[in-house]
Design a protein around this motif. Structure first.
Motif, PDB file in Angstrom:
ATOM      1  N   LYS A  73      13.561  31.727  -9.396  1.00 12.82           N
ATOM      2  CA  LYS A  73      14.245  30.696  -8.973  1.00 12.82           C
ATOM      3  C   LYS A  73      14.184  30.730  -7.444  1.00 12.82           C
ATOM      4  O   LYS A  73      13.979  29.712  -6.684  1.00 12.82           O
ATOM      5  N   ARG A 131      12.824  28.325  -4.565  1.00 15.56           N
ATOM      6  CA  ARG A 131      13.538  27.481  -3.496  1.00 15.56           C
ATOM      7  C   ARG A 131      13.050  27.751  -2.270  1.00 15.56           C
ATOM      8  O   ARG A 131      13.062  26.929  -1.329  1.00 15.56           O
ATOM      9  N   GLU A 172      15.232  23.133  -9.830  1.00 10.78           N
ATOM     10  CA  GLU A 172      15.829  23.766 -10.931  1.00 10.78           C
ATOM     11  C   GLU A 172      15.100  23.540 -12.045  1.00 10.78           C
ATOM     12  O   GLU A 172      14.314  22.714 -12.160  1.00 10.78           O
ATOM     13  N   ILE A 195      10.350  25.688 -13.829  1.00 15.32           N
ATOM     14  CA  ILE A 195      10.823  25.492 -12.501  1.00 15.32           C
ATOM     15  C   ILE A 195       9.521  25.160 -11.618  1.00 15.32           C
ATOM     16  O   ILE A 195       8.489  25.788 -11.783  1.00 15.32           O
TER      17      ILE A 195
END
Length: 425
Positions: free
Chosen positions: A344, A348, A363, A375
């Motif tokens: 994650k 990001r 997300e 994701i």
């Protein structure tokens, strides 16, 4: 890195000296690999220019068309250019093809009939194709619902073709279509180079098998000197928001191959008896031509960025595939993160580097056609374009992230540095 550049990145993004040092070491380690990429890029660039010149591309080909699209010069010339580049008899290149999966589906529905068999010789296909076949789910209209049979032969542990397994299925079941997935999708394996594809095609033909050999060419175009149709594949397919669109094509897909097969596939695209003769595009074709022109250069930039990513995470002791010094046959770099939070954070960081939607926080979500939540980071000009810098991965152990694309090497580098920052490195 020049002082002005480093100071700008420090003040703008808050990057640490540790991240700069790590990237510099990685760049020093891989610099020697870029010469070969530049040679492949140049060869493919000249090949594209030659094809455009031979078709006497003129500004009139960029015009918008409407209605049925009869005698659409821009559409028809673009398809002849693709046929030249891939050395095939015919091609379908259309904005109406929504994705690579759509292009493959058109091939399967055009070439297979109830009672026929499809054989995949690279194991389980990419997630979105599994519902098309009927492996997962029972979507209306799947091959399974139409009574089309399916078998698969896994690759061997070293990533090579299982010739004995292929031979058994061919002898016992006589498949009508044999599918090869060149890239790895979400699998932890090497992508398959064109010469290896040519070798297994020759093996199949030596068995007396005349099945249509269809290659999913997504992510592989212009990474090598040859394409699968130049070593015996009957059909190759791909998406225009991946490599051959050069980051400029706004949508679409292509199918290249033998004329009789292209005719049948075209009937599944439009209608029997109509085929390729119709299909207009009110947006005009300039972006498709310009994207193809830019594609070899953009693919080269993406390959360099993928190698940089591989080396950075090797230095951090992560498992990566392929390794930084492996031969590249697609634009994907896979990294095994082991923990969901690391995957994650990586996504990001890639999102924060985007020129578009950099403020969006990716997300996991239930993406259509996928068994697990996915994701995805994609701050792209074209929605979901994976020739632009993007990263994604299914939320399942061992939480492998897949980085692909990058219109410029500098953008990939920025994305990697921000990903490292998000991961707390």
């Amino acid at each position: 890195m020049l002082g002005n550049t480093k100071n700008f990145l420090k003040s703008t993004y808050g990057l640490s000296e540790h991240i700069f040092a790590l990237c510099q070491q990685a760049e020093d380690d891989i610099a020697y690999l870029f010469k070969n990429i530049d040679e492949i890029r140049a060869y493919n660039q000249y090949k594209v220019i030659d094809a455009m010149q031979r078709e006497r591309v003129g500004e009139r080909f960029f015009a918008a068309t409407s209605g049925y699209g009869y005698d659409d010069q821009g559409r028809d010339a673009l398809e002849r250019i693709y046929a030249r580049i891939f050395e095939t008899e015919d091609a379908i290149v259309r904005p109406q093809i929504a994705s690579g999966t759509h292009a493959i589906s058109l091939c399967l529905y055009g070439l297979l009939r109830p009672g026929d068999m499809m054989l995949s010789i690279t194991g389980r296909p990419y997630d979105t194709l599994q519902e098309v076949i009927g492996i997962n789910g029972m979507s209306p209209g799947s091959l399974k619902e139409w009574g089309i049979l399916y078998e698969e032969v896994e690759l061997l542990d070293d990533g090579s073709f299982d010739n004995e397994g292929i031979k058994r299925v061919i002898v016992d079941h006589k498949p009508k279509v044999i599918a090869i997935q060149r890239s790895r999708g979400y699998q932890w394996r090497k992508s398959i180079d064109v010469n290896t594809i040519g070798g297994v095609i020759q093996f199949i033909r030596d068995l007396g098998c005349n099945a249509a050999i269809v290659v999913d060419n997504c992510y592989g175009e212009f990474t090598e000197l040859l394409e699968p149709t130049q070593v015996g594949a009957d059909i190759a397919v791909g998406s225009l928001i991946k490599n051959p669109g050069g980051g400029i094509a706004p949508t679409g897909g292509y199918i290249v191959g033998k004329s009789d097969m292209i005719e049948r596939i075209a009937y599944s695209l439009t209608a029997p008896g109509i085929g390729k003769e119709v299909g207009s595009y009110a947006g005009g074709y300039r972006n498709f031509y310009q994207g193809l022109f830019m594609a070899p250069h953009v693919v080269g930039e993406a390959l360099k960025g993928a190698i940089l990513a591989g080396r950075i995470f090797e230095l951090l002791k992560y498992d990566v595939f392929p390794s930084s010094n492996d031969r590249r046959t697609d634009i994907i770099q896979s990294i095994r993160f082991e923990e969901a939070d690391n995957l994650k954070a990586f996504c990001r960081g890639i999102q924060k580097a985007g020129p578009v939607d950099s403020f969006v926080v990716p997300e996991p979500w239930d993406m259509p056609g996928y068994e697990h939540q996915v994701i995805m980071a994609a701050g792209t000009f074209v929605q979901g374009a994976s020739i632009e810098l993007s990263a994604d991965g299914p939320m399942r152990p061992p939480y492998i992230g897949h980085l692909q694309g990058g219109l410029t090497y500098d953008h990939v580098k920025l994305g990697l540095m921000l990903a490292l920052k998000e991961m707390g490195i």
